[in-house]
Design a protein around this motif. Structure first.
Motif, PDB file in Angstrom:
ATOM      1  N   VAL A   1       0.760  -1.266   0.088  1.00  0.00           N
ATOM      2  CA  VAL A   1      -0.062  -0.088   0.185  1.00  0.00           C
ATOM      3  C   VAL A   1       0.662   1.272   0.151  1.00  0.00           C
ATOM      4  O   VAL A   1       0.180   2.331  -0.159  1.00  0.00           O
ATOM      5  CB  VAL A   1      -0.897  -0.008   1.327  1.00  0.00           C
ATOM      6  CG1 VAL A   1      -1.869  -1.058   1.167  1.00  0.00           C
ATOM      7  CG2 VAL A   1      -0.184   0.037   2.448  1.00  0.00           C
ATOM      8  N   PHE A   2       2.318   1.351   0.121  1.00  0.00           N
ATOM      9  CA  PHE A   2       3.073   2.253   0.318  1.00  0.00           C
ATOM     10  C   PHE A   2       3.996   2.675  -0.881  1.00  0.00           C
ATOM     11  O   PHE A   2       4.687   3.495  -1.251  1.00  0.00           O
ATOM     12  CB  PHE A   2       4.061   2.173   1.639  1.00  0.00           C
ATOM     13  CG  PHE A   2       3.479   2.203   2.651  1.00  0.00           C
ATOM     14  CD1 PHE A   2       2.957   3.307   3.351  1.00  0.00           C
ATOM     15  CD2 PHE A   2       3.440   1.058   3.518  1.00  0.00           C
ATOM     16  CE1 PHE A   2       2.423   3.373   4.527  1.00  0.00           C
ATOM     17  CE2 PHE A   2       2.675   0.900   4.631  1.00  0.00           C
ATOM     18  CZ  PHE A   2       2.304   2.058   5.312  1.00  0.00           C
ATOM     19  N   PHE A   3       3.810   1.524  -1.865  1.00  0.00           N
ATOM     20  CA  PHE A   3       4.432   1.701  -3.271  1.00  0.00           C
ATOM     21  C   PHE A   3       3.990   2.964  -3.987  1.00  0.00           C
ATOM     22  O   PHE A   3       2.776   3.246  -4.178  1.00  0.00           O
ATOM     23  CB  PHE A   3       4.230   0.646  -4.056  1.00  0.00           C
ATOM     24  CG  PHE A   3       4.757  -0.694  -3.642  1.00  0.00           C
ATOM     25  CD1 PHE A   3       6.155  -0.626  -2.795  1.00  0.00           C
ATOM     26  CD2 PHE A   3       4.334  -2.134  -3.703  1.00  0.00           C
ATOM     27  CE1 PHE A   3       6.678  -1.768  -2.561  1.00  0.00           C
ATOM     28  CE2 PHE A   3       5.056  -3.178  -3.430  1.00  0.00           C
ATOM     29  CZ  PHE A   3       6.256  -3.200  -2.614  1.00  0.00           C
ATOM     30  N   GLY A   4       4.798   3.623  -4.647  1.00  0.00           N
ATOM     31  CA  GLY A   4       4.493   4.678  -5.498  1.00  0.00           C
ATOM     32  C   GLY A   4       5.462   5.751  -5.220  1.00  0.00           C
ATOM     33  O   GLY A   4       6.400   5.853  -4.298  1.00  0.00           O
ATOM     34  N   PRO A   5       5.501   7.114  -5.766  1.00  0.00           N
ATOM     35  CA  PRO A   5       6.198   8.210  -5.867  1.00  0.00           C
ATOM     36  C   PRO A   5       5.965   9.101  -4.594  1.00  0.00           C
ATOM     37  O   PRO A   5       6.753   9.957  -4.362  1.00  0.00           O
ATOM     38  CB  PRO A   5       5.495   8.970  -7.171  1.00  0.00           C
ATOM     39  CG  PRO A   5       4.121   8.523  -7.204  1.00  0.00           C
ATOM     40  CD  PRO A   5       4.077   7.248  -6.962  1.00  0.00           C
TER      41      PRO A   5
END
Length: 443
Positions: free
Chosen positions: A394-398
């Motif tokens: 759920v924390f993956f991303g920019p």
């Protein structure tokens, strides 16, 4: 590639001893962090960024109950009515003081009850049959979870106003480091991540090959002395060095130095766990956000290393072409290797721990300060969430930047060459520093 020596077929007693030692070490630290202050300090929220200490204490017990007693042992819930109170995703930190939390004594009893039952489960564990129990993974996961919350509680202690509550000896003094300022890391293929480290978490997996161009990386983390030169040169007032979002952030919040610093005449002071002291020039700079690290690197004519560059500098063995567990090899961390485990309450001077340097000569890659990298927190090719997607997926991303290496507040069980941490680029209360890199011309 070298992997950890323990495999699922290892004698169960060795795994049991490792799991027991890890759980006991974590609980001893939790007890220290929650017994050195009185009740009001446990229930107060010392910063809207952090939970009350008593929330962390009961949350540690609740996670242990859910995974070791319910998931592994199949036992009935002890107190199912409190699950939602200690669900980190259901209640953001700012809300937690208003919840009907367990009082300190009740939270201690609950955590102790869970621990007693968990040790009974450990005594009977076979360490096979399911991925959750293979090689003692669930017990390692819970030990790491508790140690991560212990680091969070130590951050709360740093934010807490009032007299000193924690003490620890300082790291040994070392001569001023006079080695090379940077080290060349050769280009070529590199195996990143792990597929065989038994207690590695899902975001560290799987091992995969990466091609890395040659680059230079700082031999040690950036020091307070070096960072002060950035300040004195007007670094916080020069928009050229800042990412647009970072410039807007520091102007909006009037940030002009690392968190907890203040100028006193010609010198800089800092507050550290209730004590005010002169900023030590030779220690790695601490409590800077990603934007500050990025701006310093630009000012210095350099850049932050990418995550893959950082890991290659930390794990690559040029003699074999393989990837080691740690910069010094495959052996578990010992006191001569790194500043870990809250043995000290500060980073060691730059250049410390020569026994822990990498084969290329890079020092202090493990321990002392978390190091910001240039990279967003993203999954590796072939990533699979396990045992729950809320740990990493759920924390993956920019929105989140990767930190590597661990700090003085990290226990060895929750720190290795493949371990990945992440946070928002504005965060400064964490024990974060950095080192810089530069590309090789023409590569």
């Amino acid at each position: 590639m070298t992997e950890h020596a323990i495999d699922p077929a290892t004698d169960a007693e060795a795994l049991r001893e490792r799991a027991l030692a890890s759980l006991v070490t974590a609980r001893d630290r939790t007890t220290l962090l929650t017994s050195c202050v009185d009740g009001p300090d446990l229930t107060a929220q010392h910063s809207p960024l952090m939970s009350p200490l008593v929330w962390d204490l009961a949350h540690i017990g609740n996670q242990e109950e859910q995974w070791l007693l319910r998931a592994v042992a199949g036992q009935e819930a002890i107190r199912p009515e409190i699950d939602s109170l200690y669900d980190a995703f259901e209640h953001p930190r700012a809300e937690r003081p208003s919840l009907p939390l367990l009082p300190p004594d009740e939270a201690r009893r609950y955590a102790a009850d869970v621990r007693g039952r968990a040790l009974d489960v450990l005594e009977r564990a076979a360490f096979d049959g399911t991925r959750l129990t293979e090689a003692g993974f669930a017990f390692g996961m819970i030990a790491q979870h508790e140690q991560q919350h212990d680091e969070t509680m130590l951050i709360t202690h740093q934010l807490r106003k009032g007299p000193q509550a924690l003490t620890a000896p300082d790291p040994d003094p070392v001569p001023l480091f006079t080695g090379p300022a940077e080290v060349l890391v050769p280009g070529g293929p590199f195996t990143m991540g792990t597929s065989g480290e038994p207690w590695a978490l899902d975001n560290e997996r799987p091992a995969h090959r990466r091609e890395v161009a040659p680059f230079f990386i700082d031999t040690t983390p950036v020091t307070n002395r070096a960072y002060q030169a950035f300040i004195e040169d007007g670094g916080y007032d020069d928009q050229r060095w800042w990412a647009p979002e970072g410039w807007a952030h520091i102007r909006r919040h009037s940030i002009a130095a690392p968190l907890f610093w203040r100028r006193d005449g010609a010198q800089w002071l800092r507050r550290r766990f209730g004590v005010t002291e002169v900023v030590p020039p030779d220690e790695p700079v601490l409590h800077v956000c990603w934007y500050e690290a990025d701006a310093y690197a630009r000012w210095a004519g350099r850049r932050l290393p990418t995550e893959v560059e950082w890991e290659k500098a930390a794990r690559f063995d040029p003699a074999t072409g393989g990837s080691m567990r740690y910069p010094w090899g495959d052996a578990d961390p010992a006191p001569e290797h790194a500043n870990l485990g809250q043995r000290h309450l500060r980073p060691a001077p730059a250049g410390s721990y020569p026994a822990g340097e990498s084969p290329l000569g890079v020092r202090q890659l493990i321990g002392d300060v978390w190091e910001w990298t240039a990279s967003d927190f993203l999954p590796y090719p072939g990533f699979q969430a396990f045992p729950y997607k809320e740990y990493s997926e759920v924390f993956f991303g920019p929105d989140h930047k990767v930190l590597r290496g661990g700090s003085f507040a990290v226990d060895p069980v929750a720190c290795r060459g493949t371990f990945r941490n992440w946070d928002y680029p504005i965060r400064r209360q964490i024990f974060s520093g950095f080192r810089t890199a530069r590309s090789v011309a023409g590569s």
